[in-house]
Enzyme design. Sequence first.
Site, PDB file in Angstrom:
ATOM      1  N   CYS A 137      -0.072  -2.263   0.431  1.00 21.75           N
ATOM      2  CA  CYS A 137      -0.914  -3.156   1.239  1.00 21.75           C
ATOM      3  C   CYS A 137      -2.389  -3.003   0.902  1.00 21.75           C
ATOM      4  CB  CYS A 137      -0.733  -2.892   2.730  1.00 21.75           C
ATOM      5  SG  CYS A 137       0.581  -3.843   3.440  1.00 21.75           S
ATOM      6  N   ASN A 138      -2.686  -2.702  -0.345  1.00 22.66           N
ATOM      7  CA  ASN A 138      -4.094  -2.576  -0.714  1.00 22.66           C
ATOM      8  C   ASN A 138      -4.297  -3.265  -2.069  1.00 22.66           C
ATOM      9  OD1 ASN A 138      -6.675  -1.522  -1.601  1.00 22.66           O
ATOM     10  ND2 ASN A 138      -6.505  -0.155   0.161  1.00 22.66           N
TER      11      ASN A 138
END
Length: 798
Positions: A397-398
């Site tokens: 999620c980055n």
Amino acid sequence: MATISGPPANRAEYDCYIERMRETEYPMLKDTLYLDHAGTTPYSKRLMERFHLDMMANLFGNPHSASPSSQRSTLEIEGVRLQLLRFFKADPEDFDLVFTSNATAAIKLVMEAFREQEGGFWYGYHVDSHTSLVGVRECAREHRCFLSDEEVGVWLDEESVEDVAGGLCLLAFPAQSNMNGRRLPLEWCKHVHGLHQRRVYTLLDAAAFASTSAPDLSDASTAADFTAVSLYKIFGFPDLGALIVRKDAAHLFQKRRYFGGGTVDMVVCLKEQWHAKKSGPLHEQLEDGTLPIHSIVALKSAMQTHVELFGTLDQVANHTTALAKQLYDGLVALRHANEALVSTVYTSGEPSYGNSTLQGPIVAFNLRDNRGQWVSNTEVEKLASIKNVHVRTGGVCNPGGVAQSLDLAAWEMRENFSAGHRCGGENDILNGKPTGIIRVSLGVMSTRSDVACFLAFVDEFFVDKTRLLPPLPCLSRPGSSVPRFHVESLTVYPVKSCAGWQIPYATPWEACNEGLAWDREWCIVHQGTGKALSQKQHPRMALIRPSLDFRAGVLRISAPGASEQVTVPLSKDPTYFETAAFFQRDATVCGDPIKARLYTSPVIAGFLTSAIGVPCTLARFPATTGNLPSTRHSKAHLQQTNALSPNTICRPLLLSNESPILTISRSSLNRLNEQIKAKGGKAAHPSVFRANIVLADSPLLPPGHEQPWAEDEWESMRIGGDGGPILEFLGGCRRCQMVCIDQVSGERNQEPFVTLAKTRRFEGRVLFGVHTALVGEKGGGRMIRAGDVVETVARTDQ
Ligand SMILES: *Cc1c(COP(=O)(O)O)cnc(C)c1O
């Protein structure tokens, strides 16, 4: 309740204290190496017991009414709100705290407020942002991703008037990257407050940061206007988030149009349409609907327990900072026997492990083998899952941080996406570059021995101790044909992922292009999701035994503990039997959509549901259209990819652990089992490999003349002598932890995967058995039987 004295101040003693305390307070961590605290941290026994007592002793009603139970809830909630503000050293004069379901919901509240501003808003976010911050850009008039701290600095210094001119600006960044734990300069918030005209606001995502340090809001003039946190990442429980708002930025929420129960005082909706929104504190205007009352009450227990178990936040920070340094130092020190580096750690700039202002307790990295090739994270995950090591891999999620670390350009990411790579996919090395990272994140209840265990895990499986390459067996002369093998047994798996059915000895059986007849003709699908179930998630499927009864014309399915069997006709004609009634539904097998035909019989659904423990039923793969074998969808999800190595150029490798026909060798299995037993492990039964064809060396061979791993060198085989079918070998079968499921008891073991990973890993793939397919129609007959002789042809392309 166990009485444990408070945490000691000395760092070494603190670690011993945690080690001991964890035994009673975190029983779920027993025999587990939990290293995903940035995902969520576990909750303590003491917290849960305290919460339980509170729940049992008190009646909590829905707030905002006059009853005593309602009053109690209101009082508790307001008390907890204040306590939580104090936890972040925020003065309630300057700040308000809004409860949300998670940090993302807190970020969305800010986004919604800015979206309503006249002229919209300009949005700037740091490249290290979590996806939840990145998504805000879709609602901005204009947006910019700052690719470095320097870019933010330049922007702030220039006060970039042209950006601000159009209206409001929102600058968002994480206090700590959830990918590599780097901590970003919090002074930016102060700097923004100093800007003239007050048109730039700051949104600080403290979700990752707060898990082992609390954002210090004691000076409102240097704090962010909006701070988002995930409370479960701090306390393990309850599942809540919060948005802390500086009161002098609260007016931005005034333009909010929506109201709901809880955020409105009066609504008229008959002839006239009129409403009066709540005008009290900000949280009353933003907390729509009934608050998560019990979760908020639980926070009280969570905060109290946290300080009892872990002491001050400084103690927490010192402990976790030291652990992260130990982990980082350990990883970068690892070397293969040939001196090649084992890990590449992603730090975005100079590493600052040991300095809690600059670095949180997360290490992001990838592994390489002794020739510098990347190790697939899927392999790391498989071994981690067998060893009960919990880490996160992939894009975490980055998106910005991962792309920068892996040096992936936008076009490469698009290309990877269209090549089928998705977050969590199997195919994680594309064009020679990894597409994701391994993230190890520590929490306050982590210890020095956790770190040591993780390093030992990497050392055991991913550090090459010998300079020698594994010897390649070369027993048969290239191109020669040596009939030294025979078919020991033939097995089909009528229901995908369930037990196999052994074809009686010497019974002729048809091999088709898409596999052996009756192999994977049915599957079991989840009634909710329509996904075909697999043994990986449901080991009990191994205990479901299908058998083919040709005399009665039925497939019988039995399961342990069930006295009855269920039967369905082998014929595809639905009018044949009552139990044959189908309905069509969209389903997926290994992610690929198919139109499955589900049996309507509630008896079948009930039988399988109770056997597996999830709501499911039997489905038949779609009927083949005409005689085209390729439309049999049981095999349609076979993927082909590029060659595995120069040795196997033009040889498609099937990634899925299903293939038309899977062949294993008894001699190879014997060799593997000798290695397992030499280490005191439990030998593997052939059934765990779920092969269709088991080959064995000729029984006439003198002892010691077996040919383990000879199949690595084979190109094709003819079964049953002259005129028999020719089968081609397509490449090694890539294995996963599924081979550790005992097919008799359904239990999970560590073997044989652990030994396979150490002895049979080629270019990051753990191979056992070979994918096999019938060669066209011309190769002779199609019938094979157990007992047939096998002539093999070795590859000539080496
Ligand atoms: C976990 C995390 C989020 C998302 O938090 P949720 O509570 O899942 O919404 C956002 N940002 C960072 C930095 C995080 O670590």
